[in-house]
Design an enzyme around this catalytic site. Structure first.
Site, PDB file in Angstrom:
ATOM      1  N   GLY A   1       1.225  -1.660   0.278  1.00 40.49           N
ATOM      2  CA  GLY A   1       0.499   0.194   0.105  1.00 40.49           C
ATOM      3  C   GLY A   1       0.606   1.697  -0.048  1.00 40.49           C
ATOM      4  O   GLY A   1       0.443   2.020   0.419  1.00 40.49           O
TER       5      GLY A   1
ATOM      6  N   TYR B   1     -15.115  -2.054   8.591  1.00 39.53           N
ATOM      7  CA  TYR B   1     -13.380  -1.648   9.379  1.00 39.53           C
ATOM      8  C   TYR B   1     -13.322  -1.190  10.159  1.00 39.53           C
ATOM      9  O   TYR B   1     -12.469  -2.273  10.893  1.00 39.53           O
ATOM     10  CB  TYR B   1     -13.394   0.144   9.092  1.00 39.53           C
ATOM     11  CG  TYR B   1     -12.481   0.831   8.638  1.00 39.53           C
ATOM     12  CD1 TYR B   1     -11.009   0.631   8.485  1.00 39.53           C
ATOM     13  CD2 TYR B   1     -11.961   1.754  10.217  1.00 39.53           C
ATOM     14  CE1 TYR B   1      -9.886   1.780   8.143  1.00 39.53           C
ATOM     15  CE2 TYR B   1     -10.849   2.690  10.478  1.00 39.53           C
ATOM     16  CZ  TYR B   1      -9.449   2.214   9.320  1.00 39.53           C
ATOM     17  OH  TYR B   1      -8.525   2.579   9.930  1.00 39.53           O
TER      18      TYR B   1
HETATM   19  N1  SER Z   1      -8.709   7.927   9.698  1.00 39.25           N
HETATM   20  C1  SER Z   1      -9.534   6.013   9.165  1.00 39.25           C
HETATM   21  C2  SER Z   1     -10.617   6.169   8.979  1.00 39.25           C
HETATM   22  O1  SER Z   1     -11.033   7.867   8.457  1.00 39.25           O
HETATM   23  C3  SER Z   1     -10.031   5.827  11.124  1.00 39.25           C
HETATM   24  O2  SER Z   1      -8.812   4.724  10.934  1.00 39.25           O
HETATM   25  O3  SER Z   1     -11.295   5.834   8.004  1.00 39.25           O
END
Ligand code: SER
Length: 321
Positions: free
Chosen positions: A8, A142
């Site tokens: 990445g 996530y």
């Molecule tokens: N910055 C990330 C997001 O907002 C959080 O890990 O998805």
């Protein structure tokens, strides 16, 4: 850590981490990889670069073997808002990609880093001074992949002896690469719009506190954790770290110290607001401080100054303020 493979590498963190690693460890000792190649991009042009889809285990292993790396920094992943829009894809990339990276590390006995996130917490987590070890029942895909990732990294250490290490990053703010699909992105967008238009319409509502950190501190944290004395690490993976916590009003007030007429308005995005509401207000970082000496250099004021100055140069004619 002498020869490092980064996945990445063209993403939000990789775009800057690769340059820093090349400076510290030498240009020939960092193998940048990404699923795409961008002509003229410093990550692709100023050192070794290989195309790699992290879902292709055989190629992943072959590249790590070919360059005889001793470390993997696995950054390839989808951020929170994109993951909510494409949960199945997020599971595939964030989990299968991680398993492949861990398997490469196990097979070749490599040191391993991957970031977790404030997204690994959920609505039932204590919101203020969120402890290092606490309830983690995230309600986003996530978050599900981040908690699973933390557990997997711990498992690979205890079960297979892989030297896995990681942090829970807060929102990362930088003037180099745009985040692309996160919930904390408003705190990056606000600077671009401040410099271009002296105003910003926030998709995150007033009063929503989230942890944040300036990218130089995030990069240093990765290097410091990876170089830390292994015998002192109790937690290894998923250390809480942060540099500041603010809501949109507070960052706007900090910008107004430089741009007194800066205007903040709101058009709240319910999806990203719900994600933000499920995350902590501020993390307790004692474990990272005690186990490997974590310390951030930039507070809100210092970050705002530096961001505005750098963006004025970067945006050239577009920078009107
Ligand atoms: N910055 C990330 C997001 O907002 C959080 O890990 O998805």
């Amino acid at each position: 850590m002498k020869k490092i493979l980064v996945t990445g590498a063209l993403g939000q963190i990789g775009s800057e981490l690769v340059g820093k690693l090349r400076e510290i460890y030498g240009q020939d000792n960092v193998v940048a990889t990404d699923i795409r190649q961008v002509e003229g991009h410093p990550v692709c042009e100023t050192g070794i670069f290989e195309l790699l889809d992290v879902l292709d285990y055989e190629r992943f292993l072959a590249i790590a073997r070919q360059y005889e790396v001793d470390t993997v920094m696995h950054l390839a992943a989808l951020l929170s808002a994109v993951a909510e829009a494409k949960p199945q894809l997020a599971w595939d990339i964030n989990m299968d990609g991680l398993v492949n990276a861990l398997e490469v590390a196990r097979e070749l006995n490599l040191q391993f880093f991957t970031p977790s996130s404030i997204g690994a917490f959920g609505p039932s987590t204590p919101k203020d001074a969120t402890p290092q070890d606490t309830l983690q029942r995230p309600t986003t895909m996530y978050g599900v992949t981040k908690v699973s990732g933390e557990l997997l990294c711990d498992y690979y250490h205890t079960r297979f002896g892989v030297d896995t290490r990681g942090v829970r990053f807060p929102g990362l703010i930088s003037n180099v690469a745009l985040p692309g699909g996160g919930t904390t992105d408003y705190a990056v967008d606000i600077f671009y719009q401040a410099v271009k238009a002296n105003q910003y319409e926030s998709f995150i509502g007033a009063g929503t506190q989230m942890d944040m950190m300036y990218m130089p501190d995030a990069l240093q944290a990765i290097v410091d954790l990876m170089e830390a004395d292994e015998s002192k690490l109790v937690h290894r993976n998923a250390f809480n770290i942060t540099a500041m916590s603010f809501d949109p009003e507070e960052i706007a007030a900090a910008i107004r110290k430089e741009l007194p007429d800066f205007k903040l308005t709101y058009k709240v995005d319910p999806v990203r607001q719900a994600i933000a509401d499920s995350w902590p207000n501020s993390l307790d970082i004692t474990a990272a401080q005690e186990e490997w000496g974590f310390k951030a250099q930039y507070d809100l004021e210092a970050m705002v100054k530096d961001m505005l100055a750098k963006l004025r140069v970067k945006l050239g004619d577009e920078a009107k303020y």
